[in-house]
Design a protein around this motif. Sequence first.
Motif, PDB file in Angstrom:
ATOM      1  N   TYR A  32       0.450 -52.297  30.823  1.00  0.00           N
ATOM      2  CA  TYR A  32       0.181 -51.301  32.146  1.00  0.00           C
ATOM      3  C   TYR A  32       1.648 -51.329  32.524  1.00  0.00           C
ATOM      4  CZ  TYR A  32      -0.772 -49.406  36.685  1.00  0.00           C
ATOM      5  OH  TYR A  32      -0.881 -48.440  37.537  1.00  0.00           O
ATOM      6  N   TYR A  36       8.335 -46.721  39.328  1.00  0.00           N
ATOM      7  CA  TYR A  36       8.306 -46.778  40.701  1.00  0.00           C
ATOM      8  C   TYR A  36       9.673 -45.880  41.281  1.00  0.00           C
ATOM      9  CZ  TYR A  36       4.450 -49.930  41.581  1.00  0.00           C
ATOM     10  OH  TYR A  36       3.353 -50.614  41.654  1.00  0.00           O
ATOM     11  N   PRO A  44      10.048 -48.754  47.440  1.00  0.00           N
ATOM     12  CA  PRO A  44       9.746 -48.208  46.046  1.00  0.00           C
ATOM     13  C   PRO A  44       8.134 -47.507  46.062  1.00  0.00           C
ATOM     14  CG  PRO A  44      10.857 -50.358  45.626  1.00  0.00           C
ATOM     15  CD  PRO A  44      10.534 -50.016  47.211  1.00  0.00           C
ATOM     16  N   LEU A  46       4.850 -45.778  43.679  1.00  0.00           N
ATOM     17  CA  LEU A  46       4.578 -45.427  42.594  1.00  0.00           C
ATOM     18  C   LEU A  46       4.778 -44.129  42.111  1.00  0.00           C
ATOM     19  CD1 LEU A  46       2.986 -46.484  39.839  1.00  0.00           C
ATOM     20  CD2 LEU A  46       0.953 -45.772  41.007  1.00  0.00           C
ATOM     21  N   PHE A  89      12.340 -47.607  39.039  1.00  0.00           N
ATOM     22  CA  PHE A  89      12.369 -48.937  38.523  1.00  0.00           C
ATOM     23  C   PHE A  89      11.010 -48.810  37.382  1.00  0.00           C
ATOM     24  CE2 PHE A  89      14.779 -51.693  41.239  1.00  0.00           C
ATOM     25  CZ  PHE A  89      14.854 -50.704  42.417  1.00  0.00           C
ATOM     26  N   SER A  93       3.032 -54.856  33.277  1.00  0.00           N
ATOM     27  CA  SER A  93       2.019 -55.680  33.876  1.00  0.00           C
ATOM     28  C   SER A  93       1.128 -56.126  32.855  1.00  0.00           C
ATOM     29  CB  SER A  93       1.468 -55.147  35.214  1.00  0.00           C
ATOM     30  OG  SER A  93       0.687 -56.018  35.948  1.00  0.00           O
ATOM     31  N   ILE A  94       0.105 -57.011  33.199  1.00  0.00           N
ATOM     32  CA  ILE A  94      -1.204 -57.370  32.433  1.00  0.00           C
ATOM     33  C   ILE A  94      -2.268 -56.974  33.097  1.00  0.00           C
ATOM     34  CG2 ILE A  94      -2.465 -58.864  30.999  1.00  0.00           C
ATOM     35  CD1 ILE A  94       0.422 -60.460  30.716  1.00  0.00           C
ATOM     36  N   LEU A  95      -3.188 -56.095  32.724  1.00  0.00           N
ATOM     37  CA  LEU A  95      -4.240 -55.789  33.299  1.00  0.00           C
ATOM     38  C   LEU A  95      -5.523 -56.894  33.255  1.00  0.00           C
ATOM     39  CD1 LEU A  95      -4.849 -51.981  32.700  1.00  0.00           C
ATOM     40  CD2 LEU A  95      -4.125 -53.068  34.865  1.00  0.00           C
ATOM     41  N   GLY A  96      -6.171 -57.109  34.311  1.00  0.00           N
ATOM     42  CA  GLY A  96      -7.193 -58.072  34.545  1.00  0.00           C
ATOM     43  C   GLY A  96      -6.843 -59.541  34.524  1.00  0.00           C
ATOM     44  N   GLY A  97      -5.617 -59.832  34.855  1.00  0.00           N
ATOM     45  CA  GLY A  97      -5.184 -61.177  34.812  1.00  0.00           C
ATOM     46  C   GLY A  97      -4.693 -61.401  36.271  1.00  0.00           C
ATOM     47  N   SER A  98      -3.861 -62.433  36.166  1.00  0.00           N
ATOM     48  CA  SER A  98      -3.189 -62.898  37.449  1.00  0.00           C
ATOM     49  C   SER A  98      -1.691 -62.725  37.210  1.00  0.00           C
ATOM     50  CB  SER A  98      -3.430 -64.340  37.916  1.00  0.00           C
ATOM     51  OG  SER A  98      -2.996 -65.129  36.929  1.00  0.00           O
ATOM     52  N   TYR A  99      -1.485 -61.550  36.727  1.00  0.00           N
ATOM     53  CA  TYR A  99       0.269 -61.510  36.336  1.00  0.00           C
ATOM     54  C   TYR A  99       0.581 -60.431  37.420  1.00  0.00           C
ATOM     55  CZ  TYR A  99       4.289 -60.802  33.811  1.00  0.00           C
ATOM     56  OH  TYR A  99       5.601 -60.910  33.179  1.00  0.00           O
ATOM     57  N   ILE A 100       1.619 -60.655  38.001  1.00  0.00           N
ATOM     58  CA  ILE A 100       2.467 -60.034  38.934  1.00  0.00           C
ATOM     59  C   ILE A 100       3.545 -58.958  38.442  1.00  0.00           C
ATOM     60  CG2 ILE A 100       4.228 -60.035  40.806  1.00  0.00           C
ATOM     61  CD1 ILE A 100       2.984 -62.586  41.849  1.00  0.00           C
ATOM     62  N   PRO A 101       3.440 -57.940  38.547  1.00  0.00           N
ATOM     63  CA  PRO A 101       4.416 -56.779  37.774  1.00  0.00           C
ATOM     64  C   PRO A 101       5.650 -57.462  37.585  1.00  0.00           C
ATOM     65  CG  PRO A 101       2.930 -55.746  38.760  1.00  0.00           C
ATOM     66  CD  PRO A 101       2.614 -57.078  39.303  1.00  0.00           C
ATOM     67  N   PHE A 103       9.615 -56.219  37.108  1.00  0.00           N
ATOM     68  CA  PHE A 103      10.311 -54.875  37.355  1.00  0.00           C
ATOM     69  C   PHE A 103      11.631 -54.976  36.619  1.00  0.00           C
ATOM     70  CE2 PHE A 103       8.489 -52.628  40.853  1.00  0.00           C
ATOM     71  CZ  PHE A 103       7.387 -53.267  41.179  1.00  0.00           C
TER      72      PHE A 103
ATOM     73  N   LEU B  99      -4.126 -59.788  40.425  1.00  0.00           N
ATOM     74  CA  LEU B  99      -2.769 -59.303  40.844  1.00  0.00           C
ATOM     75  C   LEU B  99      -2.328 -58.181  39.924  1.00  0.00           C
ATOM     76  CD1 LEU B  99      -1.396 -62.950  41.657  1.00  0.00           C
ATOM     77  CD2 LEU B  99      -2.289 -61.318  43.295  1.00  0.00           C
ATOM     78  N   SER B 100      -2.668 -58.366  38.747  1.00  0.00           N
ATOM     79  CA  SER B 100      -1.947 -57.491  37.628  1.00  0.00           C
ATOM     80  C   SER B 100      -2.362 -56.025  37.568  1.00  0.00           C
ATOM     81  CB  SER B 100      -2.165 -58.160  36.437  1.00  0.00           C
ATOM     82  OG  SER B 100      -3.492 -58.027  36.056  1.00  0.00           O
TER      83      SER B 100
END
Lengths: 113, 115
Positions: A32, A36, A44, A46, A89, A93-101, A103, B99-100
């Motif tokens: 993903y 921004y 910022p 989207l 910016f 990111s990674i959808l569906g996980g716990s990853y914070i985008p 930048f 979060l992602s």
Amino acid sequence: QQQVKQSPQSLIVQKGGISIINCAYENTAFDYFPWYQQFPGKGPALLIAIRPDVSEKKEGRFTISFNKSAKQFSLHIMDSQPGDSATYFCAASILGGSYIPTFGRGTSLIVHP
Amino acid sequence: DTAVSQTPKYLVTQMGNDKSIKCEQNLGHDTMYWYKQDSKKFLKIMFSYNNKELIINETVPNRFSPKSPDKAHLNLHINSLELGDSAVYFCASSGLSGLSGNTIYFGEGSWLTVV
């Protein structure tokens, strides 16, 4: 380790010209890619985003081009206007996980009238 | 209605002081963040909270302490302020449980100047 590399750091374009900002990523798990836009004195916000299942996404004068094999994506602003002057910016990111985008470091765009 | 609001917008204070920045979001999001933006516009994440629990604590001096009384609020306390703390601090939030990939909504920023 900088996972998203953004260039150029600054860009000056004449009104009506095309602004191009490039980003490259390393983590092939990213799926993903948002952009921004930040105006002076504001946070910022989207602007446009793309998933890697398409190579291009267009919204008005703003287009994201995506090259999965090269792990690169770029923002094109057609017919650039002075009102587009802002910091842009890219992020990944990674959808569906716990990853914070993650930048990129930002590109300061100035569009001269 | 402001989605993510933070106060104060401007803060000028002397070295050694303790200050707080408050943040509230009315989007119903589960996750809130604090970012620091330096003079070169680089956005660096400091903290992330999910449902009032600390998820991410990047390399930040322990003079910075976030506090989340509920999932709509995430305040930032800074003790013993230093010149290098001068920056713009952004509160932000994102939705649902993951979060992602979700859009991050930023506040308008708090300009901190330490003199």
